[in-house]
Each structure stands twice: as structure tokens, then as C-alpha cells.
Design a protein around this motif. Structure first.
Motif, PDB file in Angstrom:
ATOM      1  N   LYS A  85       0.840  -1.205   0.000  1.00 33.87           N
ATOM      2  CA  LYS A  85       0.000   0.000   0.000  1.00 33.87           C
ATOM      3  C   LYS A  85       0.875   1.255   0.000  1.00 33.87           C
ATOM      4  O   LYS A  85       0.598   2.217  -0.720  1.00 33.87           O
ATOM      5  CB  LYS A  85      -0.925   0.005   1.211  1.00 33.87           C
ATOM      6  CG  LYS A  85      -1.895   1.154   1.224  1.00 33.87           C
ATOM      7  CD  LYS A  85      -2.875   1.045   2.380  1.00 33.87           C
ATOM      8  CE  LYS A  85      -3.910   2.150   2.285  1.00 33.87           C
ATOM      9  NZ  LYS A  85      -4.979   1.962   3.266  1.00 33.87           N
ATOM     10  N   ILE A  88       2.340   1.667  -3.473  1.00 32.80           N
ATOM     11  CA  ILE A  88       1.305   2.141  -4.400  1.00 32.80           C
ATOM     12  C   ILE A  88       1.039   3.616  -4.170  1.00 32.80           C
ATOM     13  O   ILE A  88       0.834   4.382  -5.117  1.00 32.80           O
ATOM     14  CB  ILE A  88       0.016   1.298  -4.261  1.00 32.80           C
ATOM     15  CG1 ILE A  88       0.249  -0.098  -4.842  1.00 32.80           C
ATOM     16  CG2 ILE A  88      -1.171   1.978  -4.935  1.00 32.80           C
ATOM     17  CD1 ILE A  88      -0.889  -1.078  -4.626  1.00 32.80           C
ATOM     18  N   ILE A  91       3.264   5.891  -6.194  1.00 30.91           N
ATOM     19  CA  ILE A  91       3.123   5.933  -7.648  1.00 30.91           C
ATOM     20  C   ILE A  91       2.522   7.269  -8.052  1.00 30.91           C
ATOM     21  O   ILE A  91       1.563   7.750  -7.453  1.00 30.91           O
ATOM     22  CB  ILE A  91       2.216   4.772  -8.140  1.00 30.91           C
ATOM     23  CG1 ILE A  91       2.900   3.430  -7.899  1.00 30.91           C
ATOM     24  CG2 ILE A  91       1.875   4.944  -9.621  1.00 30.91           C
ATOM     25  CD1 ILE A  91       2.026   2.227  -8.229  1.00 30.91           C
ATOM     26  N   ILE A 107      -4.127   1.986 -10.534  1.00 28.52           N
ATOM     27  CA  ILE A 107      -3.400   1.257  -9.479  1.00 28.52           C
ATOM     28  C   ILE A 107      -3.567   1.957  -8.140  1.00 28.52           C
ATOM     29  O   ILE A 107      -3.738   1.316  -7.103  1.00 28.52           O
ATOM     30  CB  ILE A 107      -1.906   1.102  -9.859  1.00 28.52           C
ATOM     31  CG1 ILE A 107      -1.778   0.196 -11.080  1.00 28.52           C
ATOM     32  CG2 ILE A 107      -1.103   0.544  -8.694  1.00 28.52           C
ATOM     33  CD1 ILE A 107      -0.389   0.095 -11.648  1.00 28.52           C
ATOM     34  N   LYS A 108      -3.530   3.275  -8.134  1.00 24.93           N
ATOM     35  CA  LYS A 108      -3.673   4.021  -6.883  1.00 24.93           C
ATOM     36  C   LYS A 108      -5.058   3.841  -6.265  1.00 24.93           C
ATOM     37  O   LYS A 108      -5.223   4.003  -5.066  1.00 24.93           O
ATOM     38  CB  LYS A 108      -3.391   5.510  -7.103  1.00 24.93           C
ATOM     39  CG  LYS A 108      -1.907   5.796  -7.274  1.00 24.93           C
ATOM     40  CD  LYS A 108      -1.600   7.251  -7.317  1.00 24.93           C
ATOM     41  CE  LYS A 108      -1.620   7.908  -6.003  1.00 24.93           C
ATOM     42  NZ  LYS A 108      -0.502   7.684  -5.123  1.00 24.93           N
ATOM     43  N   THR A 110      -6.595   1.031  -6.069  1.00 23.22           N
ATOM     44  CA  THR A 110      -6.729  -0.380  -5.737  1.00 23.22           C
ATOM     45  C   THR A 110      -7.368  -0.541  -4.357  1.00 23.22           C
ATOM     46  O   THR A 110      -6.900   0.046  -3.377  1.00 23.22           O
ATOM     47  CB  THR A 110      -5.336  -1.061  -5.715  1.00 23.22           C
ATOM     48  OG1 THR A 110      -4.729  -0.888  -6.984  1.00 23.22           O
ATOM     49  CG2 THR A 110      -5.434  -2.528  -5.393  1.00 23.22           C
TER      50      THR A 110
END
Length: 139
Positions: A85, A88, A91, A107-108, A110
Motif C-alpha cells: 500500500k 502504491i 506511484i 493502481i492508486k 486499488t
């Protein structure tokens, strides 16, 4: 203009050096590119095994030289969902994607319950030493 720079470089000592195309191999000078490249290949393909022979034997186990696990490292398993986490979170939320075709924005976003599964997959990969081809490609 070219002559000016040549003069300036000469004064500064920035003179282009010319390399010889001939080498001494077994006491004789050769300029045969095949023979020269073969000798370089022979040297660089055997140097590792020659260096290994010169390393003294040790009674110590390699783990004695390893430091303790870094709590922020994902590369020494087991990794945790929290580590994933945090990575991520770092990112950049761009709309461009990586080799997987998934944009950073996706992706962020998620969900946290997927992090447990990702952690499990990453740990299995690290434990077995088996990595997907996609993990080996950078873009």
C-alpha cells in the motif's frame, strides 16, 4: 573556427589520442581483428573463474555478513499488504501505463482487500525465486 578550437584544445592539453590497432599477443604483434577479439573473449570469459580461485576459503556462513531485515524493503520477504500500500501510494497518478497496460491512476485506486492477494503472490514469487516475465521488463 575549427582551427581556433584545435588551437584552444592543444593549449589546454585536450588532444585527441590515437589508439593503436595492433596488440602484443604471445610475444608477437598482431593487428588481425579476429585474433584480437578472440583473445579479449578468452580473457573476459575466464577471468571470473580465475578470480574465484584466488578467494580464500572461509569458515563463516554468508548469513553472518547480512544485516537484519529492513522494515521498509519489499525485496526481502515476507512483504506485507501495508508495504505494498505504501509503494502504491508513491506511484505518480499519471494516465500513462506500464508494461501491464494499467494506468497509475487505476493502481492508486486499488481496494485494500486486493493488497492481501498481491502480498501473497509477491511472497510466493520471492520465496520460489520464480518471477513473471512482466516483472523483468521496465518501460
Amino acid at each position: 573556427m575549427k582551427a581556433t578550437w584545435k588551437t584552444i584544445n592543444n593549449l589546454l592539453g585536450n588532444v585527441k589520442t590515437q589508439f593503436t590497432k595492433a596488440f602484443m599477443i604471445d610475444g608477437k604483434q598482431t593487428s588481425d581483428p579476429v585474433e584480437i577479439s578472440d583473445r579479449f573473449n578468452e580473457h573476459f570469459s575466464t577471468i571470473a573463474s580465475e578470480l574465484v580461485k584466488s578467494i580464500p576459503q572461509s569458515d563463516s556462513h554468508h548469513t553472518e555478513f547480512l544485516h537484519s531485515r529492513s522494515p521498509t524493503s519489499m525485496f526481502i520477504f515476507p512483504t506485507t499488504p501495508t508495504e505494498i500500500k505504501n509503494l502504491i501510494h508513491e506511484i505518480k497518478p499519471k494516465s500513462s501505463s506500464g508494461m501491464d497496460g494499467i494506468p497509475g491512476k487505476v493502481i492508486k485506486s486499488t481496494p485494500d482487500n486486493i493488497l492481501i492477494a498481491l502480498s501473497h503472490v509477491f511472497n510466493l514469487s520471492l520465496q520460489s525465486g520464480t518471477f513473471l516475465k512482466a516483472f523483468k521488463i521496465s518501460k
